[in-house]
Write a protein that holds these residues in place. Structure first.
Motif, PDB file in Angstrom:
ATOM      1  N   LEU A   1       0.828  -1.206   0.000  1.00  0.00           N
ATOM      2  CA  LEU A   1       0.000   0.000   0.000  1.00  0.00           C
ATOM      3  C   LEU A   1       0.866   1.260   0.000  1.00  0.00           C
ATOM      4  O   LEU A   1       0.595   2.210  -0.736  1.00  0.00           O
ATOM      5  CB  LEU A   1      -0.930  -0.007   1.216  1.00  0.00           C
ATOM      6  CG  LEU A   1      -1.903   1.157   1.339  1.00  0.00           C
ATOM      7  CD1 LEU A   1      -2.802   1.260   0.111  1.00  0.00           C
ATOM      8  CD2 LEU A   1      -2.738   1.014   2.601  1.00  0.00           C
TER       9      LEU A   1
ATOM     10  N   ARG B   1       2.067   2.226  -3.308  1.00  0.00           N
ATOM     11  CA  ARG B   1       1.046   2.583  -4.296  1.00  0.00           C
ATOM     12  C   ARG B   1       0.175   3.764  -3.876  1.00  0.00           C
ATOM     13  O   ARG B   1      -0.762   4.105  -4.586  1.00  0.00           O
ATOM     14  CB  ARG B   1       0.168   1.362  -4.581  1.00  0.00           C
ATOM     15  CG  ARG B   1       0.895   0.370  -5.464  1.00  0.00           C
ATOM     16  CD  ARG B   1       0.339  -1.022  -5.350  1.00  0.00           C
ATOM     17  NE  ARG B   1       1.102  -1.933  -6.174  1.00  0.00           N
ATOM     18  CZ  ARG B   1       2.273  -2.466  -5.833  1.00  0.00           C
ATOM     19  NH1 ARG B   1       2.836  -2.161  -4.683  1.00  0.00           N
ATOM     20  NH2 ARG B   1       2.904  -3.297  -6.637  1.00  0.00           N
ATOM     21  N   THR B   2       0.458   4.341  -2.735  1.00  0.00           N
ATOM     22  CA  THR B   2      -0.316   5.491  -2.270  1.00  0.00           C
ATOM     23  C   THR B   2       0.579   6.717  -2.320  1.00  0.00           C
ATOM     24  O   THR B   2       1.530   6.816  -1.540  1.00  0.00           O
ATOM     25  CB  THR B   2      -0.821   5.259  -0.829  1.00  0.00           C
ATOM     26  OG1 THR B   2      -1.518   4.024  -0.783  1.00  0.00           O
ATOM     27  CG2 THR B   2      -1.751   6.380  -0.403  1.00  0.00           C
TER      28      THR B   2
ATOM     29  N   GLU C   1       2.283  10.104  -1.675  1.00  0.00           N
ATOM     30  CA  GLU C   1       2.363  10.974  -0.495  1.00  0.00           C
ATOM     31  C   GLU C   1       2.416  12.443  -0.900  1.00  0.00           C
ATOM     32  O   GLU C   1       1.977  13.302  -0.185  1.00  0.00           O
ATOM     33  CB  GLU C   1       3.607  10.625   0.341  1.00  0.00           C
ATOM     34  CG  GLU C   1       3.542   9.258   1.006  1.00  0.00           C
ATOM     35  CD  GLU C   1       2.448   9.163   2.056  1.00  0.00           C
ATOM     36  OE1 GLU C   1       2.192  10.151   2.754  1.00  0.00           O
ATOM     37  OE2 GLU C   1       1.844   8.094   2.163  1.00  0.00           O
TER      38      GLU C   1
ATOM     39  N   ASP D   1      -7.598  11.745  -3.844  1.00  0.00           N
ATOM     40  CA  ASP D   1      -6.843  10.868  -4.746  1.00  0.00           C
ATOM     41  C   ASP D   1      -6.149   9.760  -3.967  1.00  0.00           C
ATOM     42  O   ASP D   1      -6.059   8.616  -4.438  1.00  0.00           O
ATOM     43  CB  ASP D   1      -5.794  11.672  -5.523  1.00  0.00           C
ATOM     44  CG  ASP D   1      -6.426  12.647  -6.511  1.00  0.00           C
ATOM     45  OD1 ASP D   1      -7.509  12.331  -7.042  1.00  0.00           O
ATOM     46  OD2 ASP D   1      -5.842  13.713  -6.734  1.00  0.00           O
ATOM     47  N   ARG D   2      -5.669  10.089  -2.768  1.00  0.00           N
ATOM     48  CA  ARG D   2      -4.990   9.068  -1.963  1.00  0.00           C
ATOM     49  C   ARG D   2      -5.981   8.041  -1.426  1.00  0.00           C
ATOM     50  O   ARG D   2      -5.662   6.862  -1.326  1.00  0.00           O
ATOM     51  CB  ARG D   2      -4.177   9.734  -0.854  1.00  0.00           C
ATOM     52  CG  ARG D   2      -3.056  10.569  -1.472  1.00  0.00           C
ATOM     53  CD  ARG D   2      -1.873  10.926  -0.634  1.00  0.00           C
ATOM     54  NE  ARG D   2      -2.006  10.982   0.779  1.00  0.00           N
ATOM     55  CZ  ARG D   2      -2.176  12.091   1.501  1.00  0.00           C
ATOM     56  NH1 ARG D   2      -2.304  13.252   0.902  1.00  0.00           N
ATOM     57  NH2 ARG D   2      -2.226  12.042   2.800  1.00  0.00           N
TER      58      ARG D   2
ATOM     59  N   ALA E   1      -6.565   5.790  -4.223  1.00  0.00           N
ATOM     60  CA  ALA E   1      -5.373   4.959  -4.427  1.00  0.00           C
ATOM     61  C   ALA E   1      -5.382   3.740  -3.493  1.00  0.00           C
ATOM     62  O   ALA E   1      -4.861   2.679  -3.850  1.00  0.00           O
ATOM     63  CB  ALA E   1      -4.109   5.787  -4.213  1.00  0.00           C
ATOM     64  N   VAL E   2      -5.979   3.879  -2.311  1.00  0.00           N
ATOM     65  CA  VAL E   2      -6.097   2.734  -1.403  1.00  0.00           C
ATOM     66  C   VAL E   2      -6.951   1.653  -2.053  1.00  0.00           C
ATOM     67  O   VAL E   2      -6.607   0.467  -2.038  1.00  0.00           O
ATOM     68  CB  VAL E   2      -6.695   3.156  -0.038  1.00  0.00           C
ATOM     69  CG1 VAL E   2      -6.996   1.936   0.831  1.00  0.00           C
ATOM     70  CG2 VAL E   2      -5.750   4.117   0.687  1.00  0.00           C
TER      71      VAL E   2
ATOM     72  N   ALA F   1      -4.972   0.079  -4.843  1.00  0.00           N
ATOM     73  CA  ALA F   1      -3.954  -0.827  -4.303  1.00  0.00           C
ATOM     74  C   ALA F   1      -4.593  -2.139  -3.858  1.00  0.00           C
ATOM     75  O   ALA F   1      -4.050  -3.225  -4.099  1.00  0.00           O
ATOM     76  CB  ALA F   1      -3.218  -0.163  -3.139  1.00  0.00           C
TER      77      ALA F   1
ATOM     78  N   LEU G   1      -6.976  10.392   6.117  1.00  0.00           N
ATOM     79  CA  LEU G   1      -7.155  10.935   4.770  1.00  0.00           C
ATOM     80  C   LEU G   1      -8.418  11.788   4.665  1.00  0.00           C
ATOM     81  O   LEU G   1      -8.400  12.874   4.086  1.00  0.00           O
ATOM     82  CB  LEU G   1      -7.193   9.792   3.751  1.00  0.00           C
ATOM     83  CG  LEU G   1      -5.871   9.052   3.548  1.00  0.00           C
ATOM     84  CD1 LEU G   1      -6.070   7.818   2.680  1.00  0.00           C
ATOM     85  CD2 LEU G   1      -4.813   9.968   2.949  1.00  0.00           C
TER      86      LEU G   1
ATOM     87  N   ARG H   1     -14.555   1.555  -5.281  1.00  0.00           N
ATOM     88  CA  ARG H   1     -13.742   2.741  -5.549  1.00  0.00           C
ATOM     89  C   ARG H   1     -14.590   3.827  -6.207  1.00  0.00           C
ATOM     90  O   ARG H   1     -14.516   4.997  -5.833  1.00  0.00           O
ATOM     91  CB  ARG H   1     -12.574   2.367  -6.461  1.00  0.00           C
ATOM     92  CG  ARG H   1     -11.674   3.543  -6.824  1.00  0.00           C
ATOM     93  CD  ARG H   1     -11.055   3.395  -8.208  1.00  0.00           C
ATOM     94  NE  ARG H   1     -12.076   3.137  -9.201  1.00  0.00           N
ATOM     95  CZ  ARG H   1     -11.952   2.242 -10.181  1.00  0.00           C
ATOM     96  NH1 ARG H   1     -10.863   1.540 -10.323  1.00  0.00           N
ATOM     97  NH2 ARG H   1     -12.950   2.053 -11.051  1.00  0.00           N
TER      98      ARG H   1
END
Length: 197
Positions: free
Chosen positions: A73, A76-77, A79, A86-87, A90-91, A94, A141, A181
């Motif tokens: 994770l 693929r996340t 920073e 967006d993050r 991204a979870v 991932a 987040l 998602r």
């Protein structure tokens, strides 16, 4: 609660690799130490010398899986250069990639919890800590989007995420993680509009 871990020798790694595959594919209770030892090419005595018990082997399996997931994770996340929405998405992406590579039968923690529900079992703490960590990740987040209702919104994202993992494992419909998602994206857009006033 402190989780006892062992130092991995080459023989212990072979045992853990075999046990991890068997536990995930067949279930923890369904797999005995005789089969694990045979698959690893070691004696049962070696297995017990290295791990002490099947219980400790389960601890190592789940702890290693959790460590691999967190590293996966983190890689693929983004920073930097991406907003919190967006993050969050991204979870989900991932998780989708992880399940494609490592999780045809769904979440290993959920599967393990179906077999280990006793809080006294040392692996129970690993299972619950992993899910608490995920909730804290979503909370952090969402909190960046705005502190109002961050806890509630993080729980909503967690439910979408965990439900998607379960649906992936039982294969009720195609691409549940992608669907979750997309739903998370709609919620995040609504929350951003609310925050903008």
């Amino acid at each position: 609660m402190s989780i006892r871990r062992i130092t991995m020798t080459p023989g212990a790694r072979r045992v853990l690799e075999a046990a991890s595959r068997l536990f995930y594919e067949r279930g923890i209770h369904a797999v005995g130490v005789d089969l694990i030892a045979a698959e690893a090419g070691v004696t049962k005595k070696t297995l017990y010398d290295r791990f002490g018990s099947k219980e400790q082997l389960v601890v190592e399996y789940l702890a290693a899986r959790d460590e691999r997931w967190r590293q996966f994770l983190a890689e693929r996340t983004p920073e930097v250069g991406a907003g919190p929405a967006d993050r969050v998405l991204a979870v989900f992406e991932a998780s989708r990639a992880w399940m494609s590579e490592n999780g045809a039968k769904g979440c290993s923690m959920v599967k393990a919890h179906a077999e280990i529900s006793d809080p006294v079992h040392p692996a129970f703490a690993i299972i619950t800590a992993q899910k608490q960590w995920m909730l804290a990740l979503f909370t952090g987040l969402v909190g960046e989007l705005g502190p109002d209702r961050a806890d509630e919104r993080a729980r909503t994202l967690m439910l979408l995420h965990e439900g998607a993992l379960v649906a992936h494992g039982v294969r009720v419909f195609p691409d549940p993680i992608g669907h979750a998602r997309d739903e998370a994206g709609r919620l995040l857009a609504d929350w951003a509009r609310e925050a903008a006033g």
